[in-house]
Design a protein around this motif. Sequence first.
Motif, PDB file in Angstrom:
ATOM      1  N   LYS A  18       0.738  -1.169   0.125  1.00 41.68           N
ATOM      2  CA  LYS A  18       0.010   0.152  -0.033  1.00 41.68           C
ATOM      3  C   LYS A  18       0.903   1.387   0.076  1.00 41.68           C
ATOM      4  CE  LYS A  18      -3.899  -2.308   0.370  1.00 41.68           C
ATOM      5  NZ  LYS A  18      -4.656  -2.518  -1.078  1.00 41.68           N
ATOM      6  N   THR A  19       0.527   2.241  -0.990  1.00 44.76           N
ATOM      7  CA  THR A  19       0.968   3.402  -0.813  1.00 44.76           C
ATOM      8  C   THR A  19       0.258   4.231   0.043  1.00 44.76           C
ATOM      9  OG1 THR A  19      -0.305   4.299  -2.651  1.00 44.76           O
ATOM     10  CG2 THR A  19       1.551   2.822  -3.362  1.00 44.76           C
ATOM     11  N   PRO A  20       0.644   5.678   0.156  1.00 48.56           N
ATOM     12  CA  PRO A  20      -0.077   6.539   1.112  1.00 48.56           C
ATOM     13  C   PRO A  20      -1.477   6.756   0.794  1.00 48.56           C
ATOM     14  CG  PRO A  20       2.154   7.276   0.796  1.00 48.56           C
ATOM     15  CD  PRO A  20       2.250   6.120  -0.124  1.00 48.56           C
ATOM     16  N   SER A  21      -1.779   6.767  -0.601  1.00 50.02           N
ATOM     17  CA  SER A  21      -3.244   7.155  -0.865  1.00 50.02           C
ATOM     18  C   SER A  21      -3.929   5.766  -0.869  1.00 50.02           C
ATOM     19  CB  SER A  21      -3.299   7.752  -2.240  1.00 50.02           C
ATOM     20  OG  SER A  21      -2.663   6.766  -3.123  1.00 50.02           O
ATOM     21  N   GLU A  22      -3.418   4.573  -1.209  1.00 54.91           N
ATOM     22  CA  GLU A  22      -4.168   3.388  -0.834  1.00 54.91           C
ATOM     23  C   GLU A  22      -4.357   3.108   0.584  1.00 54.91           C
ATOM     24  OE1 GLU A  22      -2.046   1.194  -4.984  1.00 54.91           O
ATOM     25  OE2 GLU A  22      -1.349   0.871  -2.740  1.00 54.91           O
ATOM     26  N   ALA A  23      -3.429   3.407   1.358  1.00 52.72           N
ATOM     27  CA  ALA A  23      -3.520   3.130   2.627  1.00 52.72           C
ATOM     28  C   ALA A  23      -4.724   4.049   3.285  1.00 52.72           C
ATOM     29  CB  ALA A  23      -2.100   3.887   3.499  1.00 52.72           C
ATOM     30  N   ALA A  24      -4.805   5.235   2.728  1.00 55.72           N
ATOM     31  CA  ALA A  24      -5.976   6.152   3.410  1.00 55.72           C
ATOM     32  C   ALA A  24      -7.305   5.432   2.751  1.00 55.72           C
ATOM     33  CB  ALA A  24      -5.923   7.621   2.885  1.00 55.72           C
ATOM     34  N   ALA A  25      -7.380   4.914   1.356  1.00 51.02           N
ATOM     35  CA  ALA A  25      -8.718   4.410   1.096  1.00 51.02           C
ATOM     36  C   ALA A  25      -8.947   3.373   1.689  1.00 51.02           C
ATOM     37  CB  ALA A  25      -8.375   4.251  -0.411  1.00 51.02           C
ATOM     38  N   LEU A  26      -8.196   2.382   2.164  1.00 44.03           N
ATOM     39  CA  LEU A  26      -8.411   1.146   2.700  1.00 44.03           C
ATOM     40  C   LEU A  26      -8.870   1.515   4.273  1.00 44.03           C
ATOM     41  CD1 LEU A  26      -8.663  -1.751   2.802  1.00 44.03           C
ATOM     42  CD2 LEU A  26      -6.027  -1.897   3.270  1.00 44.03           C
ATOM     43  N   ILE A  27      -8.299   2.193   4.674  1.00 49.34           N
ATOM     44  CA  ILE A  27      -8.762   2.658   6.180  1.00 49.34           C
ATOM     45  C   ILE A  27     -10.165   3.425   6.330  1.00 49.34           C
ATOM     46  CG2 ILE A  27      -8.319   4.226   8.344  1.00 49.34           C
ATOM     47  CD1 ILE A  27      -5.139   3.593   7.388  1.00 49.34           C
ATOM     48  N   ASN A  28     -10.321   4.020   5.171  1.00 49.41           N
ATOM     49  CA  ASN A  28     -11.710   4.789   4.952  1.00 49.41           C
ATOM     50  C   ASN A  28     -12.894   3.719   4.626  1.00 49.41           C
ATOM     51  OD1 ASN A  28     -11.253   7.417   5.559  1.00 49.41           O
ATOM     52  ND2 ASN A  28     -10.352   7.713   3.566  1.00 49.41           N
ATOM     53  N   GLU A  29     -12.294   2.659   4.158  1.00 47.47           N
ATOM     54  CA  GLU A  29     -13.272   1.537   4.064  1.00 47.47           C
ATOM     55  C   GLU A  29     -13.621   0.674   5.177  1.00 47.47           C
ATOM     56  OE1 GLU A  29     -11.651  -0.796   0.626  1.00 47.47           O
ATOM     57  OE2 GLU A  29     -13.462  -2.185   0.852  1.00 47.47           O
ATOM     58  N   MET A  30     -12.266   0.635   6.095  1.00 49.70           N
ATOM     59  CA  MET A  30     -12.469  -0.196   7.144  1.00 49.70           C
ATOM     60  C   MET A  30     -12.933   0.374   8.204  1.00 49.70           C
ATOM     61  SD  MET A  30      -8.714  -1.741   7.347  1.00 49.70           S
ATOM     62  CE  MET A  30      -8.096  -3.278   6.789  1.00 49.70           C
ATOM     63  N   LYS A  31     -13.074   1.753   8.487  1.00 50.54           N
ATOM     64  CA  LYS A  31     -13.723   2.409   9.607  1.00 50.54           C
ATOM     65  C   LYS A  31     -15.155   1.972  10.080  1.00 50.54           C
ATOM     66  CE  LYS A  31     -12.431   6.735   8.502  1.00 50.54           C
ATOM     67  NZ  LYS A  31     -11.967   8.233   8.746  1.00 50.54           N
ATOM     68  N   PRO A  32     -16.041   2.076   9.137  1.00 52.42           N
ATOM     69  CA  PRO A  32     -17.409   1.942   9.450  1.00 52.42           C
ATOM     70  C   PRO A  32     -17.557   0.377   9.872  1.00 52.42           C
ATOM     71  CG  PRO A  32     -17.296   2.100   7.222  1.00 52.42           C
ATOM     72  CD  PRO A  32     -15.916   2.623   7.642  1.00 52.42           C
ATOM     73  N   LEU A  33     -16.575  -0.584   9.196  1.00 51.00           N
ATOM     74  CA  LEU A  33     -16.848  -2.087   9.455  1.00 51.00           C
ATOM     75  C   LEU A  33     -16.333  -2.369  10.810  1.00 51.00           C
ATOM     76  CD1 LEU A  33     -15.768  -3.172   5.833  1.00 51.00           C
ATOM     77  CD2 LEU A  33     -17.976  -2.839   6.759  1.00 51.00           C
ATOM     78  N   VAL A  34     -15.433  -1.737  11.434  1.00 58.13           N
ATOM     79  CA  VAL A  34     -14.786  -2.149  12.536  1.00 58.13           C
ATOM     80  C   VAL A  34     -15.169  -1.265  13.786  1.00 58.13           C
ATOM     81  CG1 VAL A  34     -12.863  -3.282  11.432  1.00 58.13           C
ATOM     82  CG2 VAL A  34     -12.618  -0.822  12.416  1.00 58.13           C
ATOM     83  N   ALA A  35     -16.291  -0.240  13.596  1.00 58.64           N
ATOM     84  CA  ALA A  35     -16.684   0.769  14.481  1.00 58.64           C
ATOM     85  C   ALA A  35     -17.107   0.059  15.913  1.00 58.64           C
ATOM     86  CB  ALA A  35     -17.695   1.734  13.917  1.00 58.64           C
TER      87      ALA A  35
END
Length: 255
Positions: A18-35
Amino acid sequence: MKKEVRRAVIAGNWKMNKTPSEAAALINEMKPLVADADCDVVLCVPFVDIPAAVEAAKGSNIKIGAENIHFKESGAYTGEISAAMLKEIGVEYVVIGHSERRQYFAETDQTVNLRTLAAVNAGFKAIVCVGETLEQRELGYTETLLKYQTKMALTNVTADQLKNIIIAYEPVWAIGTGVTATADQADEGNGFCRAAIAEVYGNDVAETVTVQYGGSMNAKNADELVSKVNVDGGLIGGASLKAEDFSIIVKATSK
Ligand code: PGA
């Protein structure tokens, strides 16, 4: 004391992905799923991804970790990253002594110990990895090896500092291979690590230390692995690169 007194931790180890932009995208996808997680959720990411990851994780229950830390405060150590550098950009956890570092980058039990001390002295939570190779397992050295690596890693770590240490038992033969330890093997390995801690710090202290399992843990096998008494969550490689899979592991650990 029992498993309930320990906080389970699910930590992703992204390795060199993961590059920085890919990292941000993946975390944004994960956030609601692990809230709704009822365990600590950590993502250990490549150094250059950390600022983007910290920014993306802001306001969520996801904590960001690094994949290594150097043991000197500063100086002529080309290519290394210090505790102060990581602190300043919002890192809370660090992975230490991963078998890939031991295997490819000359990491030893001594340097693992120095990095562990540097991490806890700087106020990080350290995820310290130990694990036997297939050859060591077949020769019957698993218990001896795990106890040795655990004790060596913790040399000069005080009982108080142990509160900020997580041990990750990762059998080398199970990392990235798709071969998972059985739940019983994971439980036994984690138990050896805990026994080593008990031998140095006493039983009561050992019972409070989070010991993760790692090695091909995935959405399918997480449930059984984390149900074991000595398995307090996991260090997840491949499956932490997929939001859905990672969140299933977090949910399995939150039950
Ligand atoms: P894996 O990696 O889940 O891809 O086996 C685990 C690790 O190396 O931490």
